[in-house]
Motif scaffolding. Structure first.
Motif, mmCIF file in Angstrom:
data_model
loop_
_atom_site.group_PDB
_atom_site.id
_atom_site.type_symbol
_atom_site.label_atom_id
_atom_site.label_comp_id
_atom_site.label_asym_id
_atom_site.label_seq_id
_atom_site.Cartn_x
_atom_site.Cartn_y
_atom_site.Cartn_z
ATOM 1 N N PHE A 61 0.859 -1.176 0.000
ATOM 2 C CA PHE A 61 0.000 0.000 0.000
ATOM 3 C C PHE A 61 0.900 1.231 0.000
ATOM 4 N N ASP A 76 1.045 3.943 1.627
ATOM 5 C CA ASP A 76 1.512 4.643 2.833
ATOM 6 C C ASP A 76 2.667 3.938 3.537
ATOM 7 N N TYR A 86 -3.547 -0.917 -4.926
ATOM 8 C CA TYR A 86 -4.685 -0.433 -4.177
ATOM 9 C C TYR A 86 -5.282 -1.564 -3.342
ATOM 10 N N SER A 87 -5.167 -2.766 -3.869
ATOM 11 C CA SER A 87 -5.752 -3.938 -3.201
ATOM 12 C C SER A 87 -4.800 -5.117 -3.329
ATOM 13 N N PRO A 88 -4.815 -6.032 -2.345
ATOM 14 C CA PRO A 88 -3.949 -7.213 -2.487
ATOM 15 C C PRO A 88 -4.295 -8.043 -3.721
ATOM 16 N N LEU A 89 -5.539 -7.921 -4.195
ATOM 17 C CA LEU A 89 -5.890 -8.665 -5.408
ATOM 18 C C LEU A 89 -5.128 -8.129 -6.627
ATOM 19 N N THR A 101 -9.523 -4.917 9.824
ATOM 20 C CA THR A 101 -10.235 -4.412 8.652
ATOM 21 C C THR A 101 -9.561 -4.863 7.360
ATOM 22 N N THR A 102 -8.245 -4.914 7.385
ATOM 23 C CA THR A 102 -7.469 -5.216 6.190
ATOM 24 C C THR A 102 -7.239 -6.719 6.026
ATOM 25 N N ALA A 151 -9.040 -9.011 3.374
ATOM 26 C CA ALA A 151 -8.610 -8.817 1.986
ATOM 27 C C ALA A 151 -7.343 -9.628 1.713
ATOM 28 N N GLU A 192 -1.866 8.570 9.167
ATOM 29 C CA GLU A 192 -2.735 8.267 10.298
ATOM 30 C C GLU A 192 -2.006 8.360 11.641
ATOM 31 N N MET A 242 -4.513 4.138 3.751
ATOM 32 C CA MET A 242 -4.910 2.746 3.639
ATOM 33 C C MET A 242 -5.924 2.350 4.704
ATOM 34 N N VAL A 278 -16.079 0.176 1.383
ATOM 35 C CA VAL A 278 -15.015 -0.564 0.706
ATOM 36 C C VAL A 278 -13.664 -0.227 1.340
ATOM 37 N N HIS A 279 -12.917 -1.271 1.665
ATOM 38 C CA HIS A 279 -11.587 -1.080 2.240
ATOM 39 C C HIS A 279 -10.602 -1.944 1.460
ATOM 40 N N VAL A 280 -9.516 -1.356 1.021
ATOM 41 C CA VAL A 280 -8.499 -1.989 0.154
ATOM 42 C C VAL A 280 -9.122 -2.953 -0.867
ATOM 43 N N GLY A 281 -10.164 -2.443 -1.556
ATOM 44 C CA GLY A 281 -10.722 -3.200 -2.654
ATOM 45 C C GLY A 281 -11.717 -4.277 -2.258
ATOM 46 N N PHE A 282 -12.176 -4.260 -1.019
ATOM 47 C CA PHE A 282 -13.142 -5.253 -0.557
ATOM 48 C C PHE A 282 -14.342 -4.568 0.091
#
Ligand code: SF4
Lengths: 381, 96
Positions: A89, A91, A116-119, A142-143, A146, A349, B1, B48-52
């Motif tokens: 990511f 940051d 932007y996403s792990p995918l 939260t993360t 994903a 943050e 993020m 939506v958070h990191v694409g989910f």
């Protein structure tokens, strides 16, 4: 009232503040757990609008800040390898390791990519079969779903050039650690709303009961935070210690069942080091045995890591709510977002960055740790 | 993020693996994984958070949050170019 006018519903904000002012008769210290909340609080000057008795203590809820230095150093070493595409990511780019950061590794020729996403990282692995794609899997509850999905997919697709460098952390053990620390001053918690969107609230009643501490699940928009504070102060004044959900529009008691079952399958709970804080039992996740083959720490032999934190940095105390960023000698002088000495300054943050960005604008750089004059708050309370 | 941004589900591709949808974040459109909200419908708002997509949200609060994020420049931070932001920090032209 310069701050209140910036709220998206100034009238409601004013009403909530009036009620907090009317309710608080004794000094109370509340901790907002989530870095997004800290950011919002400082940005909107919420701490300055509160009655003198109500103090906000900033919690450790910034995943970028608490990622331990040895993991950052491992990331830097893996990212520098020629066969690796290292995905992260955005940051994490400027979080200092012992002697450099990912931004620098990229400058020196490392193939570091922001996703932007792990995918997206998984997709890179599919399209680059000859390379090793490593995703830097940091973050709270939260993360984690994903990242769990990404590795689950990798196994299903038989992608053996994809792995995660995992540094996941969990909030409830951090609350436990804060409450059991001898210097703890925290009397109530604003729990992190989006963490609870995934996890639900089941982990909290026991904590609230055992430590006799109100825990109010709170969103991170300014009005959410004021509502969380209002409810926490209300409980404290009445000697109560319940779990309340002040963010019902995004948090259900049972959390997100699909995400929870994926977490259960892919991760197992382990002790984790928190940067600046140290080891907290059962405070994190790593990949479970079934997914160990996708663990970058196993795949890459990362040895000889020697970590060294800058001696002046007091991020650990900031993260535990023991000092405010402005009490650090280096704040705003040796340490700025351009020349960060600690992760709490580099992450948007982080509490140090939030103070630097917003409080300095309000106060001017010279007035360290000062509060905005009370006269400005006349319209309140 | 850390940010979880509300958006509206514009379309859903049920055949994609994992199940994916196009989400509109106040004008910016991005794909997101919908596996964790398997019965979500087109037109609903989700966080939506990191694409989910992680939870549903009602339309009114979604709009209010999006407006606020926009004002605070948080959407830029979430969807903007991270290298540019890092370079800006490095060069010291601006704090962020
Ligand atoms: S101001 Fe900088 S040096 Fe001081 S605690 Fe914060 S990050 Fe560390």
């Amino acid at each position: 009232m310069k701050y209140i006018d910036e709220f998206n519903d100034p009238d409601l904000a004013r009403r909530l503040l009036e009620e907090i002012h009317a309710t608080a008769t004794r000094p109370w210290a509340l901790m907002e757990v989530c870095g997004g909340q800290t950011h919002s609080i400082i940005r909107h000057g919420i701490d300055q609008l509160l009655p003198e008795q109500v103090e906000l203590i900033h919690g450790p809820g910034c995943p970028v800040c608490v990622t331990p230095l040895d993991v950052i150093d491992k990331a830097l070493e893996i990212a520098a390898r020629p066969e690796v595409i290292f995905c992260s990511f955005g940051d994490m780019l400027r979080v200092p390791g012992t002697d450099r950061d990912l931004f620098r590794v990229k400058g020196e020729g490392g193939d570091v990519r922001v996703v932007y996403s792990p995918l997206d990282a998984l997709d890179l692995a599919r399209r680059n079969p000859g390379r090793q794609v490593v995703f830097f899997a940091i973050g709270f509850e939260t993360t984690a779903p994903a990242n769990a999905m990404a590795v689950h997919q990798a196994r299903r697709l038989g992608l053996d050039n994809f792995s995660l460098l995992v540094s996941h952390v969990r909030v409830p053990p951090a609350i436990e650690a804060i409450m059991t620390a001898p210097e703890c001053r925290v009397q109530g918690f604003l729990a992190a709303g989006h963490v609870c969107s995934v996890m639900g609230t089941a982990e909290y009643p026991e904590l609230a009961e055992r430590h006799r501490v109100p825990i109010v699940v709170t969103g991170f928009e300014p009005l959410d935070i004021l509502e969380g504070i209002r409810r926490a102060v209300h409980q404290l004044e009445r000697g109560e210690h319940r779990v309340e959900n002040a963010y019902p529009r995004a948090v259900r008691e049972q959390g997100n069942p699909a995400a929870l079952s994926m977490l259960e399958e892919v991760f197992e709970v382990v002790d984790r080091n928190w940067r600046g804080i140290g080891r907290i039992p059962a405070s994190g996740w790593r990949l479970s045995d079934a997914f160990r083959a996708y663990d970058a720490e196993y795949r890459f032999d990362v040895t000889g890591i020697r970590t060294e934190e800058p001696a002046v940095c007091r991020a650990g105390e900031v993260l535990q709510g023991l000092i405010k960023p402005t009490e650090c000698e280096a704040f705003g002088t040796a340490c700025t977002p351009r020349t960060p000495l600690g992760a709490t300054m580099v992450s948007t943050e982080g509490a140090c960055a939030a103070y630097y960005l917003y409080r300095r604008m309000a106060d001017g750089p010279a007035q360290r740790g000062s509060r905005i004059p009370r006269e400005e708050l006349n319209s309140i309370g | 993020m850390c940010l979880a941004v509300p958006g509206k589900v514009v379309s859903i591709d049920h055949r994609a693996d994992p199940m994916t949808g196009l989400i509109d974040f106040g004008g910016v459109r991005k794909q997101a994984c919908l596996e964790y909200l398997p019965d979500v419908r087109v037109g609903e708002y989700v966080i939506v958070h990191v694409g989910f997509a992680l939870q549903r949200l009602d339309e009114e609060s979604a709009r209010a949050s999006l407006e606020l994020f926009e004002q605070l420049g948080l959407l830029e931070e979430e969807f903007g170019d991270a290298w540019e932001q890092a370079a800006r920090q490095e060069n010291g032209s601006e704090a962020r």
